[in-house]
Write an enzyme that holds these catalytic residues in place. Structure first.
Site, PDB file in Angstrom:
ATOM      1  N   ASN A 119       0.873  -1.172   0.000  1.00  0.00           N
ATOM      2  CA  ASN A 119       0.000   0.000   0.000  1.00  0.00           C
ATOM      3  C   ASN A 119       0.909   1.221   0.000  1.00  0.00           C
ATOM      4  O   ASN A 119       1.495   1.559   1.025  1.00  0.00           O
ATOM      5  CB  ASN A 119      -0.888  -0.025   1.260  1.00  0.00           C
ATOM      6  CG  ASN A 119      -1.712   1.247   1.414  1.00  0.00           C
ATOM      7  OD1 ASN A 119      -1.788   2.066   0.492  1.00  0.00           O
ATOM      8  ND2 ASN A 119      -2.316   1.431   2.574  1.00  0.00           N
TER       9      ASN A 119
ATOM     10  N   LYS B 111       0.188   4.243  -0.310  1.00  0.00           N
ATOM     11  CA  LYS B 111      -0.461   5.429   0.266  1.00  0.00           C
ATOM     12  C   LYS B 111      -0.221   6.653  -0.639  1.00  0.00           C
ATOM     13  O   LYS B 111      -0.157   6.498  -1.854  1.00  0.00           O
ATOM     14  CB  LYS B 111       0.029   5.664   1.696  1.00  0.00           C
ATOM     15  CG  LYS B 111      -0.086   4.406   2.564  1.00  0.00           C
ATOM     16  CD  LYS B 111       0.031   4.682   4.020  1.00  0.00           C
ATOM     17  CE  LYS B 111       0.033   3.363   4.775  1.00  0.00           C
ATOM     18  NZ  LYS B 111      -0.038   3.503   6.203  1.00  0.00           N
TER      19      LYS B 111
ATOM     20  N   HIS C 191      -9.656   1.214   4.750  1.00  0.00           N
ATOM     21  CA  HIS C 191      -8.388   1.363   5.478  1.00  0.00           C
ATOM     22  C   HIS C 191      -8.622   2.291   6.679  1.00  0.00           C
ATOM     23  O   HIS C 191      -9.400   3.241   6.589  1.00  0.00           O
ATOM     24  CB  HIS C 191      -7.330   1.940   4.541  1.00  0.00           C
ATOM     25  CG  HIS C 191      -5.953   1.891   5.127  1.00  0.00           C
ATOM     26  ND1 HIS C 191      -5.521   2.800   6.052  1.00  0.00           N
ATOM     27  CD2 HIS C 191      -4.929   1.017   4.936  1.00  0.00           C
ATOM     28  CE1 HIS C 191      -4.275   2.495   6.407  1.00  0.00           C
ATOM     29  NE2 HIS C 191      -3.894   1.416   5.744  1.00  0.00           N
TER      30      HIS C 191
ATOM     31  N   GLU D  76      -6.950   4.630   7.870  1.00  0.00           N
ATOM     32  CA  GLU D  76      -6.696   6.059   7.614  1.00  0.00           C
ATOM     33  C   GLU D  76      -7.913   6.699   6.975  1.00  0.00           C
ATOM     34  O   GLU D  76      -8.248   7.853   7.241  1.00  0.00           O
ATOM     35  CB  GLU D  76      -5.434   6.212   6.749  1.00  0.00           C
ATOM     36  CG  GLU D  76      -4.181   5.948   7.568  1.00  0.00           C
ATOM     37  CD  GLU D  76      -2.983   5.454   6.785  1.00  0.00           C
ATOM     38  OE1 GLU D  76      -2.981   5.540   5.538  1.00  0.00           O
ATOM     39  OE2 GLU D  76      -2.038   4.964   7.438  1.00  0.00           O
TER      40      GLU D  76
ATOM     41  N   GLU E 167      -5.855  -5.153  10.439  1.00  0.00           N
ATOM     42  CA  GLU E 167      -4.864  -4.106  10.607  1.00  0.00           C
ATOM     43  C   GLU E 167      -5.118  -3.381  11.923  1.00  0.00           C
ATOM     44  O   GLU E 167      -5.885  -2.405  11.950  1.00  0.00           O
ATOM     45  CB  GLU E 167      -4.948  -3.109   9.456  1.00  0.00           C
ATOM     46  CG  GLU E 167      -4.625  -3.700   8.102  1.00  0.00           C
ATOM     47  CD  GLU E 167      -3.909  -2.698   7.225  1.00  0.00           C
ATOM     48  OE1 GLU E 167      -2.810  -3.013   6.783  1.00  0.00           O
ATOM     49  OE2 GLU E 167      -4.435  -1.592   7.026  1.00  0.00           O
TER      50      GLU E 167
ATOM     51  N   GLY F 205       2.057   2.028  10.808  1.00  0.00           N
ATOM     52  CA  GLY F 205       2.997   3.141  10.681  1.00  0.00           C
ATOM     53  C   GLY F 205       3.676   3.507  11.989  1.00  0.00           C
ATOM     54  O   GLY F 205       4.316   4.564  12.087  1.00  0.00           O
TER      55      GLY F 205
ATOM     56  N   SER G  12       3.016  -2.424  10.374  1.00  0.00           N
ATOM     57  CA  SER G  12       4.471  -2.447  10.571  1.00  0.00           C
ATOM     58  C   SER G  12       5.107  -3.788  10.215  1.00  0.00           C
ATOM     59  O   SER G  12       6.010  -4.266  10.910  1.00  0.00           O
ATOM     60  CB  SER G  12       4.819  -2.031  12.008  1.00  0.00           C
ATOM     61  OG  SER G  12       4.383  -0.704  12.251  1.00  0.00           O
TER      62      SER G  12
HETATM   63  C1  PEP Z   1      -1.065   0.030   6.046  1.00  0.00           C
HETATM   64  O1  PEP Z   1      -1.167   1.227   5.894  1.00  0.00           O
HETATM   65  O2  PEP Z   1      -1.899  -0.712   5.544  1.00  0.00           O
HETATM   66  C2  PEP Z   1       0.057  -0.460   6.824  1.00  0.00           C
HETATM   67  C3  PEP Z   1      -0.003  -1.685   7.248  1.00  0.00           C
HETATM   68  O3  PEP Z   1       1.098   0.414   7.056  1.00  0.00           O
HETATM   69  P1  PEP Z   1       2.507   0.067   7.743  1.00  0.00           P
HETATM   70  O4  PEP Z   1       3.001  -1.209   7.136  1.00  0.00           O
HETATM   71  O5  PEP Z   1       3.385   1.236   7.427  1.00  0.00           O
HETATM   72  O6  PEP Z   1       2.259  -0.080   9.205  1.00  0.00           O
END
Ligand code: PEP
Length: 255
Positions: free
Chosen positions: A13, A15, A98, A100, A170, A176, A216
């Site tokens: 992803n 972003k 997601h 976000e 998630e 993040g 992460s």
């Molecule tokens: C995501 O945004 O779906 C995500 C898992 O981000 P990160 O791997 O940076 O934690």
């Protein structure tokens, strides 16, 4: 190690990152590494990069996805992109719900549900994200949140309609932040989500649905996460922007 019923999926992803030139360069590296991948690979890129990345990925097994879409097919919805437009531009997948988007743009389970209908109608593979915040985990609301988000997103469909759906667990506190769920926490949540699928839509759908872990994921922790029996892949944010890290994640070895 995931069940043979479910082909592992590693999805990046990106972003809101990268110029078109950087997008093409990273996509070229991912395509070049696809032969050594341990499962299916996808990159979900910003809308503006879709045509450029589609061109780079032409003929490669790497799938292209969008990061969101609107539920209407066309019309006066300034700033939005439809599922059909994603497909027309070369996408085969779309991330929906997601955290976000839920947190920053007010997306609700009902919105995700409507978007899911549009994505399935367009013949795209949806990656539906669910996950609890830190506060929800600390106040023992994790299972209620996962149950509500999963049921809300998938509401009103027949099991056969939902066959293409990929779920992504998630935990918001792990996105993040550099804080990853432990393999045991991930497995527990994935097992819970699979049980919800079974309760709502039956054994066959539950057994066949891929559930990705996101939060992460790095080159250093992917192997232990992928060793969990109900972890069928990863949705990768930050590390998907780093060529070497993502190539290593693509080539995970379920430890
Ligand atoms: C995501 O945004 O779906 C995500 C898992 O981000 P990160 O791997 O940076 O934690």
């Amino acid at each position: 190690m995931t069940s043979p019923l479910r082909r592992p999926l590693i999805a990046g992803n990106w972003k809101m990152n990268l110029t078109l030139a950087q997008s093409a360069e990273l996509a070229r590296a991912v395509a070049a590494g696809a032969a050594a991948a341990s499962g299916e690979v996808a990159v979900c890129v910003p809308f503006t990069a879709i045509p450029v990345v589609a061109e780079v990925l032409r003929g490669s097994p790497v799938r292209l996805g969008g990061q969101d879409c609107y539920w209407e097919a066309q019309g006066a919805y300034t700033g939005e992109i439809s599922a059909g437009m994603l497909k027309d531009a070369g996408c085969r997948m779309a991330i929906l719900g997601h955290s976000e988007r839920r947190k920053l743009f007010g997306e609700t389970d009902e919105h995700v549900n409507r978007k899911l209908a549009a994505v399935l109608k367009a013949g795209l593979t949806p990656i539906v994200c669910v996950g609890e915040t830190l506060d929800e985990r600390e106040t023992q609301k994790t299972w209620r949140v996962l149950e509500t988000q999963a049921a809300g997103a998938l509401k009103g469909f027949a099991p056969a309609d939902l066959a293409p759906v990929v779920l992504a667990y998630e935990p918001v506190w792990a996105i993040g932040t550099g804080k990853t769920a432990t393999p045991a926490q991930a497995q527990e949540a994935h097992l819970f989500l699979r049980a919800q699928l079974k309760k709502l839509y039956g054994e066959a759908l539950a057994a066949g649905t891929r559930i990705l872990y996101g939060g992460s994921v790095t080159a250093d922790n992917v192997d232990v996460l992928m060793a969990q029996p109900d972890v069928d892949g990863a949705l990768v944010g930050g590390a998907s922007l780093k060529k070497d890290a993502f190539l290593r994640i693509m080539g995970f070895q379920a430890a």
